[in-house]
Scaffold this active site. Sequence first.
Site, PDB file in Angstrom:
ATOM      1  N   GLN A  78       0.840  -1.200   0.000  1.00  0.00           N
ATOM      2  CA  GLN A  78       0.000   0.000   0.000  1.00  0.00           C
ATOM      3  C   GLN A  78       0.875   1.251   0.000  1.00  0.00           C
ATOM      4  O   GLN A  78       1.168   1.825   1.043  1.00  0.00           O
ATOM      5  CB  GLN A  78      -0.893  -0.021   1.245  1.00  0.00           C
ATOM      6  CG  GLN A  78      -1.815   1.136   1.373  1.00  0.00           C
ATOM      7  CD  GLN A  78      -3.199   0.804   0.911  1.00  0.00           C
ATOM      8  OE1 GLN A  78      -3.610  -0.338   0.958  1.00  0.00           O
ATOM      9  NE2 GLN A  78      -3.921   1.792   0.469  1.00  0.00           N
ATOM     10  N   PHE A  79       1.277   1.708  -1.194  1.00  0.00           N
ATOM     11  CA  PHE A  79       2.140   2.881  -1.276  1.00  0.00           C
ATOM     12  C   PHE A  79       1.455   4.142  -0.771  1.00  0.00           C
ATOM     13  O   PHE A  79       2.104   5.096  -0.351  1.00  0.00           O
ATOM     14  CB  PHE A  79       2.659   3.086  -2.701  1.00  0.00           C
ATOM     15  CG  PHE A  79       1.646   3.637  -3.674  1.00  0.00           C
ATOM     16  CD1 PHE A  79       1.548   4.997  -3.885  1.00  0.00           C
ATOM     17  CD2 PHE A  79       0.799   2.790  -4.366  1.00  0.00           C
ATOM     18  CE1 PHE A  79       0.611   5.509  -4.780  1.00  0.00           C
ATOM     19  CE2 PHE A  79      -0.127   3.288  -5.257  1.00  0.00           C
ATOM     20  CZ  PHE A  79      -0.228   4.654  -5.462  1.00  0.00           C
ATOM     21  N   THR A  80       0.124   4.162  -0.753  1.00  0.00           N
ATOM     22  CA  THR A  80      -0.594   5.372  -0.338  1.00  0.00           C
ATOM     23  C   THR A  80      -0.434   5.670   1.151  1.00  0.00           C
ATOM     24  O   THR A  80      -0.811   6.760   1.598  1.00  0.00           O
ATOM     25  CB  THR A  80      -2.097   5.281  -0.691  1.00  0.00           C
ATOM     26  OG1 THR A  80      -2.670   4.168  -0.023  1.00  0.00           O
ATOM     27  CG2 THR A  80      -2.290   5.163  -2.193  1.00  0.00           C
TER      28      THR A  80
END
Length: 148
Positions: A78-80
């Site tokens: 989850q890069f966010t």
Amino acid sequence: MKAVIQRSEGASVTVEGSTTGAIEHGLVVLLGVTHDDDEEDADYLANKLVHLRIFDDENGKMNKSLQDEAGKVLSISQFTLYADTRKGRRPNYLNAAKPDQANELYQYFNQQVQQHGIEVETGQFGGMMQVQLTNSGPVTIILDSHDK
């Protein structure tokens, strides 16, 4: 490295209509990687994750770990988690690691969790995923390797 963990009584992730990972009892882990993260960060989070006492004992107290419960992990990149929302209305993701580095550390993290005897199911790195979960409690905790 950041991890948002949610205690779950059932969770799955699908990509383009196909289930890539599913668990019945355990933890859903949303894992974000930033530029200066390395294997030491992944080791720290994996160890913390499997030993964190967030499952209820026979008295209803959170005294049991993932290992104690023989729970599983559904791990989702989850890069966010590294979104910067301080300016404007559109987040920027400059604090997220580049895909090659992030994927390498994501895979390494999953392997480290498995080294503790925990079964790990995954999403698809970089894929558009649909995640479903039943959050038990609800219990949601944020771990950050930079807080060690």
